[in-house]
Design an enzyme around this catalytic site. Structure first.
Site, mmCIF file in Angstrom:
data_model
loop_
_atom_site.group_PDB
_atom_site.id
_atom_site.type_symbol
_atom_site.label_atom_id
_atom_site.label_comp_id
_atom_site.label_asym_id
_atom_site.label_seq_id
_atom_site.Cartn_x
_atom_site.Cartn_y
_atom_site.Cartn_z
ATOM 1 N NE ARG A 164 -2.535 -1.730 3.273
ATOM 2 C CZ ARG A 164 -3.069 -1.814 4.488
ATOM 3 N NH1 ARG A 164 -4.138 -1.081 4.793
ATOM 4 N NH2 ARG A 164 -2.536 -2.616 5.397
ATOM 5 C CG ASN A 197 31.415 43.072 4.744
ATOM 6 O OD1 ASN A 197 30.482 43.176 5.511
ATOM 7 N ND2 ASN A 197 31.293 43.324 3.436
#
Length: 430
Positions: free
Chosen positions: A15, A350
């Site tokens: 199933r 950065n």
């Protein structure tokens, strides 16, 4: 009394409509069979898994995660049914708990309740407001008398609300006696484990009903059942972590893997997905971000950030549409629209918008090393392998394919050129 556990995982699971064995389908990041094994390991040192359909595949998966599980390969073609699955199974302790591998929601407390007491057999039962379609468990004076299939119930028995939840704790000596006596002389030609209840009652043995919650004993037989079990598991996981101090914004929209862990003050915004064995400490994961098998500490991610496996973020800001893969970032700011893969980036650096590490040449992956206090301008490509030392500035729009030494400015641009009055020549005078 010590407890042995047998987990039935031999079924084909048609199933589910899948080539994957039913019990290997995942719920919250872990195969449903593994959820059952984990619960069993909390009460027993003797666990046997019964296999048949795709047995080698399931055994391989289990052995990759557990080293103390025993296996029984059943001939389900010759011995079909739950009773057939138990044929030839041997356990070492005086009491044996029989579980189903497709019941991933069972908890330690329920297993302890099922194995307590002195009855010959403890049988799990559920009270249902609407027992339609289920066999009824007939109980008198706190003893099970029989299990009656619905089609065989009398009009009075149809009003019975107790049904069989399918889990049994049986004195091992009785199990060894009854299993060889099971017959498949029935409409389905299967060996039913429920027949041991009938044998026990006929011998005057004590069969004690243990009332359990339906939620824990749900079997997963379809993709729909799988989704329902996932919802229940997610509610449990999130409730537990919120009680431990994790803040969740709209928790019903958040997904958390069962293997994920949190420490300190953590905030998860709506739509967040925490996958794998991620570990998050004192961090803020913003809306619709995805974290996969990563370590995040004193950092924030997103919104709509992605941190992929084997990444470590420490005191780092990862903004929107930034993806980090297999990288370590310490004290870094990467605000937007970047890909940082196979990189080590250090304190004070950065990363501008649009920066990417070019880590793959089509055959191999290469490392990018960025030191401290580096400013990487927007729209820069770092072509690995490459090392950027401390205190470096990289001009926007540069392609960096050579190492850059400490204190330098790196710039790689085509000189800008303008053509006077080109607009008017192209479109014509107005």
């Amino acid at each position: 009394m010590s407890i042995s556990v047998v987990i039935l995982a031999a079924g084909q699971g048609t199933r589910m409509k899948s080539s994957m064995p039913k019990v290997l389908h995942e719920i919250s990041g872990k195969s449903m069979l593994f959820h059952a094994i984990d619960a069993a390991k909390q009460i027993s040192d003797d666990i046997t898994v019964v296999l048949y359909h795709q047995a080698a595949r399931i055994q391989k998966e289990i052995e990759a995660h557990y080293d103390t599980i025993r296996f029984h390969m059943q001939d389900a073609a010759q011995y079909p049914g739950t009773g057939g699955a138990m044929k030839g199974v041997r356990t070492k302790h005086g009491r044996t708990l029989i579980l189903n591998g497709d019941m991933p929601l069972i908890t330690k407390d329920s297993l302890l309740a099922l194995t307590s007491g002195n009855a010959d057999i403890n049988m799990s039962v559920i009270r249902l407001d609407d027992p339609q379609g289920y066999g009824r468990v007939i109980i008198e004076n706190d003893k099970v008398l029989e299990i009656v299939e619905q089609k065989d119930c009398t009009s009075e028995q149809l009003h019975t609300q107790t049904v069989n939840a399918g889990i049994y704790a049986v004195n091992t000596s009785l199990l060894e006696k009854y299993i060889p006596l099971l017959s498949n002389d029935n409409a389905q030609s299967e060996y039913y484990l429920t027949d041991i209840i009938k044998m026990a009652v006929e011998e005057g043995r004590t069969v004690h009903p243990v009332y359990v919650e339906e939620e824990e004993f749900k079997g997963v037989n379809s993709k729909l059942d799988l989704a329902h079990a996932e919802e229940i598991m997610q509610r449990r996981i999130k409730r537990s972590w919120m009680q431990a101090g994790v803040t969740m914004r709209l928790p019903e929209t958040i997904y958390i893997d069962v293997r994920a862990t949190f420490e300190g003050e953590c905030l998860l915004e709506n739509g967040v997905s925490i996958q794998g064995a991620s570990h998050i400490i004192d961090s803020h994961i913003k809306a619709h971000s995805v974290v996969e098998d990563a370590h995040i500490e004193h950092s924030d991610v997103g919104p709509m950030g992605r941190v992929r496996p084997n990444s470590r973020l420490i005191r780092t800001h990862i903004g929107n549409f930034v993806e980090v893969k297999k990288s370590t970032l310490t004290g870094v700011k990467a605000g937007h629209l970047s890909y940082l893969g196979d990189a080590t980036i250090e304190e004070g650096t950065n990363i501008g918008a649009g920066v990417i590490t070019c880590n793959y040449d089509g055959k191999n992956k290469y490392q990018t090393i960025v030191g401290k206090n580096v400013f990487v301008g927007s729209d820069t490509q770092l072509v690995a392998p490459v090392t950027i030392e401390d205190d470096v500035m990289i001009a926007a729009g540069s392609t960096i394919n050579k190492n850059v030494s400490k204190g330098e400015l790196a710039i790689s641009r085509v000189p800008m050129k303008t053509v006077k009055n080109f607009f008017y020549k192209f479109f014509g005078e107005k």
